[in-house]
Scaffold this motif. Structure first.
Motif, PDB file in Angstrom:
ATOM      1  N   THR A 172      -7.098  -4.037   8.753  1.00  0.00           N
ATOM      2  CA  THR A 172      -8.428  -4.537   8.453  1.00  0.00           C
ATOM      3  C   THR A 172      -9.496  -3.801   9.243  1.00  0.00           C
ATOM      4  OG1 THR A 172      -8.036  -6.277  10.083  1.00  0.00           O
ATOM      5  CG2 THR A 172      -7.654  -6.836   7.771  1.00  0.00           C
ATOM      6  N   ALA A 173      -9.102  -2.934  10.169  1.00  0.00           N
ATOM      7  CA  ALA A 173     -10.071  -2.054  10.809  1.00  0.00           C
ATOM      8  C   ALA A 173     -10.773  -1.216   9.755  1.00  0.00           C
ATOM      9  CB  ALA A 173      -9.375  -1.149  11.827  1.00  0.00           C
ATOM     10  N   PHE A 332      -2.832  13.065   2.806  1.00  0.00           N
ATOM     11  CA  PHE A 332      -3.647  11.853   2.761  1.00  0.00           C
ATOM     12  C   PHE A 332      -2.820  10.650   2.299  1.00  0.00           C
ATOM     13  CE2 PHE A 332      -6.460   8.883   0.556  1.00  0.00           C
ATOM     14  CZ  PHE A 332      -7.414   8.646   1.533  1.00  0.00           C
ATOM     15  N   TYR A 333      -2.089  10.818   1.203  1.00  0.00           N
ATOM     16  CA  TYR A 333      -1.287   9.710   0.692  1.00  0.00           C
ATOM     17  C   TYR A 333      -0.097   9.408   1.604  1.00  0.00           C
ATOM     18  CZ  TYR A 333      -4.101  10.048  -3.520  1.00  0.00           C
ATOM     19  OH  TYR A 333      -5.158  10.059  -4.399  1.00  0.00           O
ATOM     20  N   GLY A 334       0.387  10.439   2.295  1.00  0.00           N
ATOM     21  CA  GLY A 334       1.451  10.222   3.270  1.00  0.00           C
ATOM     22  C   GLY A 334       0.968   9.371   4.434  1.00  0.00           C
ATOM     23  N   LEU A 337       0.721   5.846   3.163  1.00  0.00           N
ATOM     24  CA  LEU A 337       2.055   5.237   3.093  1.00  0.00           C
ATOM     25  C   LEU A 337       2.548   4.847   4.479  1.00  0.00           C
ATOM     26  CD1 LEU A 337       4.557   4.504   1.422  1.00  0.00           C
ATOM     27  CD2 LEU A 337       5.348   6.871   1.729  1.00  0.00           C
ATOM     28  N   LEU A 338       2.306   5.718   5.446  1.00  0.00           N
ATOM     29  CA  LEU A 338       2.727   5.418   6.811  1.00  0.00           C
ATOM     30  C   LEU A 338       1.951   4.217   7.356  1.00  0.00           C
ATOM     31  CD1 LEU A 338       4.568   6.258   9.105  1.00  0.00           C
ATOM     32  CD2 LEU A 338       2.832   7.892   9.856  1.00  0.00           C
ATOM     33  N   GLY A 339       0.674   4.141   7.009  1.00  0.00           N
ATOM     34  CA  GLY A 339      -0.122   2.988   7.412  1.00  0.00           C
ATOM     35  C   GLY A 339       0.439   1.696   6.848  1.00  0.00           C
ATOM     36  N   GLU A 346       3.936  -4.478  11.876  1.00  0.00           N
ATOM     37  CA  GLU A 346       2.974  -4.926  12.874  1.00  0.00           C
ATOM     38  C   GLU A 346       2.819  -3.923  14.010  1.00  0.00           C
ATOM     39  OE1 GLU A 346       3.925  -8.854  14.114  1.00  0.00           O
ATOM     40  OE2 GLU A 346       3.538  -9.743  12.142  1.00  0.00           O
ATOM     41  N   ILE A 347       2.862  -2.646  13.655  1.00  0.00           N
ATOM     42  CA  ILE A 347       2.581  -1.563  14.606  1.00  0.00           C
ATOM     43  C   ILE A 347       1.184  -1.057  14.306  1.00  0.00           C
ATOM     44  CG2 ILE A 347       3.268   0.705  15.449  1.00  0.00           C
ATOM     45  CD1 ILE A 347       6.116   0.058  14.504  1.00  0.00           C
ATOM     46  N   LYS A 348       0.308  -1.029  15.312  1.00  0.00           N
ATOM     47  CA  LYS A 348      -1.106  -0.800  15.083  1.00  0.00           C
ATOM     48  C   LYS A 348      -1.518   0.606  15.517  1.00  0.00           C
ATOM     49  CE  LYS A 348      -1.906  -5.722  15.604  1.00  0.00           C
ATOM     50  NZ  LYS A 348      -0.476  -6.006  15.414  1.00  0.00           N
ATOM     51  N   VAL A 349      -1.561   1.536  14.554  1.00  0.00           N
ATOM     52  CA  VAL A 349      -2.065   2.888  14.792  1.00  0.00           C
ATOM     53  C   VAL A 349      -3.215   3.081  13.813  1.00  0.00           C
ATOM     54  CG1 VAL A 349      -1.512   5.343  14.890  1.00  0.00           C
ATOM     55  CG2 VAL A 349       0.257   3.638  15.423  1.00  0.00           C
ATOM     56  N   LYS A 350      -4.438   2.909  14.284  1.00  0.00           N
ATOM     57  CA  LYS A 350      -5.594   2.776  13.392  1.00  0.00           C
ATOM     58  C   LYS A 350      -5.892   4.027  12.567  1.00  0.00           C
ATOM     59  CE  LYS A 350      -7.929  -0.865  15.974  1.00  0.00           C
ATOM     60  NZ  LYS A 350      -9.165  -1.299  16.654  1.00  0.00           N
ATOM     61  N   ILE A 351      -5.493   5.204  13.033  1.00  0.00           N
ATOM     62  CA  ILE A 351      -5.802   6.435  12.309  1.00  0.00           C
ATOM     63  C   ILE A 351      -5.211   6.429  10.899  1.00  0.00           C
ATOM     64  CG2 ILE A 351      -3.798   7.740  13.152  1.00  0.00           C
ATOM     65  CD1 ILE A 351      -5.637  10.199  13.256  1.00  0.00           C
ATOM     66  N   PHE A 352      -4.131   5.687  10.699  1.00  0.00           N
ATOM     67  CA  PHE A 352      -3.487   5.640   9.390  1.00  0.00           C
ATOM     68  C   PHE A 352      -4.082   4.552   8.483  1.00  0.00           C
ATOM     69  CE2 PHE A 352      -0.054   7.210  12.257  1.00  0.00           C
ATOM     70  CZ  PHE A 352       0.010   8.494  11.745  1.00  0.00           C
ATOM     71  N   PHE A 353      -4.872   3.669   9.068  1.00  0.00           N
ATOM     72  CA  PHE A 353      -5.305   2.519   8.288  1.00  0.00           C
ATOM     73  C   PHE A 353      -6.549   2.773   7.449  1.00  0.00           C
ATOM     74  CE2 PHE A 353      -2.784   0.296  11.625  1.00  0.00           C
ATOM     75  CZ  PHE A 353      -1.759  -0.062  10.774  1.00  0.00           C
ATOM     76  N   ILE A 354      -7.341   3.790   7.771  1.00  0.00           N
ATOM     77  CA  ILE A 354      -8.488   4.110   6.908  1.00  0.00           C
ATOM     78  C   ILE A 354      -8.004   4.663   5.569  1.00  0.00           C
ATOM     79  CG2 ILE A 354     -10.499   5.610   6.621  1.00  0.00           C
ATOM     80  CD1 ILE A 354     -11.118   5.101   9.574  1.00  0.00           C
TER      81      ILE A 354
END
Length: 387
Positions: A172-173, A332-334, A337-339, A346-354
């Motif tokens: 949700t970031a 980009f799609y990878g 998918l990783l996000g 519940e692993i929070k790596v924000k770079i993948f969430f955008i």
């Protein structure tokens, strides 16, 4: 095949980034010629009613009322109406504890727009401001909104939605990032001519211009605000009037909300046909198509088409540029998918969430289109759980 690929890629880029870049330069040129527009002074402010439609909001309603009563506005010019139709919890009883607030309650739950229509029958002020029960306004929000009505060409004013994202938030970031970008686009849209749709968290309209939309309307706030532009009025964006809410509890809750918005977007496009006609108002049509229509119709499908065509072109001996573009799309799609995988764990790596949030939004558009086409989207709002 290559021509279709480039057209698809261009439209996708234009809808999400190109339009913003173009707006930036148009505004720069406009300011160089006419100067930066001056904000109106908050003098002779109109009478105003704050309308809140609340359904089972016992967790927030007392705090919302207190927030509303603390708003700065000339004494005697601001009224409050809270509609709690269908609520089965303590929401109506809590509202009754505040004599400054007019309570409207019905046992039947007919949806938010029905509640708003009912409230409007009691509004007698010059301006009406709508805001959600689970959002909180800055103290000068109403003043900053209503000062714009000194201009007779202004028919509605949209406030800013701000999403508070906890430092430990997951995908949700992306919601917070998205709304910051949308806020900038709305600022430029407003300066060019008009905002193309207001968010229900905070917007206002001249009472005399209010048109009751159909009871099955999904995005009532969007429709109500844009109907005034068909009559030749502008919708102004006021970022110094803002409603703050927390982000969705998780991506599943945000997806539920986005699918509903997408279904409502298609419905709105079908019902606001005059806005598609550039001969009525070229600038407004340009803004509406660029900012809204493309995103809610063709873009998600063109994203898929561009990827498939890129693969085919490379497979048939496409040059280096096509290989690089395909690599960029796969990356980009990878990341998206990783996000998704990390969010599920519940692993929070924000770079993948955008990129994940971006893909989720476009997936929601596809789901929303098919849901609306199948008649499966109710106008009654199902609240998304929030942090």
């Amino acid at each position: 095949m290559e021509i279709v690929f480039w057209i698809s890629l261009f439209i996708v880029f234009y809808a999400f980034a190109g339009y913003g870049i173009l707006l930036y330069f148009i505004i720069k040129i406009k300011r160089a010629v006419k100067g930066k527009p001056k904000l109106p002074e908050p003098v002779n402010l109109p009478t105003c009613t704050l309308v809140v439609a609340a359904y089972n909001e016992e967790r927030f309603i007392a705090e919302k009322i207190q927030n509303s009563l603390e708003l700065n506005y000339p004494e005697g010019k601001l009224q409050f109406i809270f509609v709690t139709d269908g609520s089965t919890d303590a929401t109506p009883e809590i509202v009754k504890q505040f004599p400054q607030v007019k309570l409207m309650h019905s046992l039947a739950r007919s949806g938010k727009i029905a509640a708003v229509h009912r409230a409007m029958t009691e509004v007698t002020t010059d301006v009406v401001v709508f805001t959600d029960a689970n959002t909180f306004l800055n103290k000068d929000a109403i003043v900053n909104i209503c000062r714009h009505y000194a201009d007779k060409k202004v028919g509605a004013v949209a406030g800013e939605k701000r999403v508070h994202v906890d430092e430990t938030a997951d995908a949700t970031a992306g919601e917070g990032f998205y709304w910051k970008y949308e806020s900038k686009l709305k600022t430029w849209d407003s300066e060019l001519y008009s905002v193309v749709g207001a968010a229900g968290e905070l917007f206002s309209i001249r009472r005399e211009l209010y048109v009751p939309v159909q009871p099955d309307t999904i995005l009532d706030d969007f429709m109500i605000s844009l109907l005034v532009t068909i009559d030749g009025y502008r919708v102004i964006y006021e970022p110094d009037a803002y409603a703050t809410e927390t982000a969705s509890e998780n991506v599943q809750e945000e997806l539920k909300r986005k699918i509903r918005i997408a279904a409502g977007g298609i419905q709105s496009i079908l019902r606001l046909k005059p806005l598609l006609n550039p001969f009525r108002n070229f600038i407004l049509s340009f803004q509406y198509i660029s900012h809204r229509v493309l995103r809610w119709t063709v873009v998600p499908f063109l994203m898929i088409l561009a990827l498939l065509l890129n693969i085919l072109i490379v497979a048939n001996g496409g040059g280096l540029i096509y290989m690089l573009l395909l690599a960029a799309q796969i990356l980009f799609y990878g990341m998206s998918l990783l996000g998704w995988i990390l969010e599920a764990r519940e692993i929070k790596v924000k770079i993948f969430f955008i990129p994940y949030y971006f893909c989720m939004m476009n997936y929601a558009v596809v789901r929303g289109i098919f849901r609306y086409a199948g008649g499966g989207q109710s106008a009654i709002w199902e609240k998304a759980k929030r942090q």
